[in-house]
Design a protein around this motif. Structure first.
Motif, PDB file in Angstrom:
ATOM      1  N   LYS A  40       0.833  -1.215   0.000  1.00 23.59           N
ATOM      2  CA  LYS A  40       0.000   0.000   0.000  1.00 23.59           C
ATOM      3  C   LYS A  40       0.863   1.259   0.000  1.00 23.59           C
ATOM      4  CE  LYS A  40      -3.727   0.488   2.603  1.00 23.59           C
ATOM      5  NZ  LYS A  40      -4.615   0.708   3.799  1.00 23.59           N
ATOM      6  N   LEU A  41       0.469   2.198  -0.838  1.00 17.50           N
ATOM      7  CA  LEU A  41       1.053   3.541  -0.827  1.00 17.50           C
ATOM      8  C   LEU A  41       0.082   4.474  -0.121  1.00 17.50           C
ATOM      9  CD1 LEU A  41       2.948   5.859  -1.694  1.00 17.50           C
ATOM     10  CD2 LEU A  41       1.700   5.917  -3.870  1.00 17.50           C
ATOM     11  N   LYS A  42       0.551   5.157   0.912  1.00 15.61           N
ATOM     12  CA  LYS A  42      -0.295   6.089   1.651  1.00 15.61           C
ATOM     13  C   LYS A  42       0.218   7.505   1.445  1.00 15.61           C
ATOM     14  CE  LYS A  42      -2.462   6.898   6.151  1.00 15.61           C
ATOM     15  NZ  LYS A  42      -2.606   6.399   7.538  1.00 15.61           N
ATOM     16  N   ILE A  43      -0.629   8.357   0.871  1.00 17.31           N
ATOM     17  CA  ILE A  43      -0.255   9.739   0.564  1.00 17.31           C
ATOM     18  C   ILE A  43      -1.066  10.709   1.417  1.00 17.31           C
ATOM     19  CG2 ILE A  43      -0.329  11.554  -1.199  1.00 17.31           C
ATOM     20  CD1 ILE A  43       1.920   9.642  -1.647  1.00 17.31           C
ATOM     21  N   LYS A  44      -0.361  11.631   2.048  1.00 19.01           N
ATOM     22  CA  LYS A  44      -0.992  12.701   2.806  1.00 19.01           C
ATOM     23  C   LYS A  44      -0.787  14.017   2.049  1.00 19.01           C
ATOM     24  CE  LYS A  44      -0.560  15.301   7.140  1.00 19.01           C
ATOM     25  NZ  LYS A  44       0.223  15.461   8.399  1.00 19.01           N
TER      26      LYS A  44
END
Length: 265
Positions: free
Chosen positions: A193-197
């Motif tokens: 998973k790639l988590k972008i804020k």
């Protein structure tokens, strides 16, 4: 040597049975992303011939497999990626994934920006690589994207550039784009998973072109309204209006588009 044997066995199995493996394990993994509203990714998956083969594929026979290519029309955050595949009789193995991170900030087709990330596939990992999986078979790597604003054209229309950086386990922004690395034998049946804020505040794209004031930023006039670079050069008194992406064209303060003549001390 381990990677060569592993690749030959799984690649042959894939060609014969469509995705099985010698050990009965999956020959795919799931990639997904947790992104802010209005964001989407494109994944371009690169394969290379399994080591030990003599086959060579031409440019049009070994194209990158793409997911969410038309992300603005149809977007699926969860995709299943093959670790091995066959093309023109050539057994291929996953080599890496180029990620295109896209964000939308307006209603027009051009009101969007993009940056990049990457997933590497390596024979071994070092301490700098983010390639660990938890007990549930999930691995996460993260990044932060920030909108950088500027003006273009004779009416000084606001446009934005998307700048994405990697973040560490504590959420601190680090150097480089969002990145993770894995070995081939880590991936079967797993989830990455790639988590972008999204950063809380936007910043000017170029320095010395805007002045910070209460409520936002004022655009320096420069030599004249036709001056496209319009650097401040110490002049914090003469400013220009600009046009917002939503069409408002007499704005003086970004991002609120409100009048405020008081400068910060």
């Amino acid at each position: 040597m381990k990677r060569v044997i592993h690749g030959l066995i799984l690649g042959s199995c894939l060609a014969l049975t469509g995705g099985c493996s010698a050990t009965g394990k999956s020959d795919t993994f799931t990639f997904t992303a947790d992104m802010p509203p209005g964001f989407a990714y494109v994944a371009k998956v690169t394969y290379v011939p399994v080591p030990g083969q003599s086959c060579k594929l031409g440019r049009y026979n070994n194209v990158k497999q793409q997911f969410n290519r038309e992300w603005w029309a149809e977007y699926k955050p969860d995709v299943e990626i093959e670790i091995h595949r066959t093309r023109k009789g050539c057994e291929l193995v996953l080599n890496g994934i180029d990620l295109e991170i896209n964000g939308v900030y307006g209603k027009d087709f051009g009101d969007s920006g993009g940056d990049s990330g990457f997933i590497a596939v390596r024979d071994y990992l070092d301490a700098r690589d983010k390639g660990a999986f938890n007990a549930a078979g999930e691995s996460e790597f993260s990044g932060q994207c920030q909108w950088l604003f500027r003006t273009i054209g004779p009416k000084r229309y606001i446009t934005k550039i998307l700048d994405c950086k990697s973040t560490d386990a504590q959420g601190n922004v680090t150097k480089g784009r969002p990145f993770a690395a894995y070995t081939l034998d880590q991936l079967p049946g797993k989830t990455v998973k790639l988590k972008i804020k999204l950063a809380d505040e936007e910043e000017p794209f170029m320095g010395d072109t805007w002045v910070k004031v209460p409520g936002g930023w004022k655009r320096c006039l420069g030599d004249s309204f036709e001056d496209q670079d319009a650097f401040c050069n110490g002049n914090h008194k003469d400013f220009s209006t600009f046009r917002m992406p939503d069409g408002r064209d007499t704005c003086t303060i970004y991002p609120g588009c409100t009048e405020n003549k008081e400068l910060t001390p």
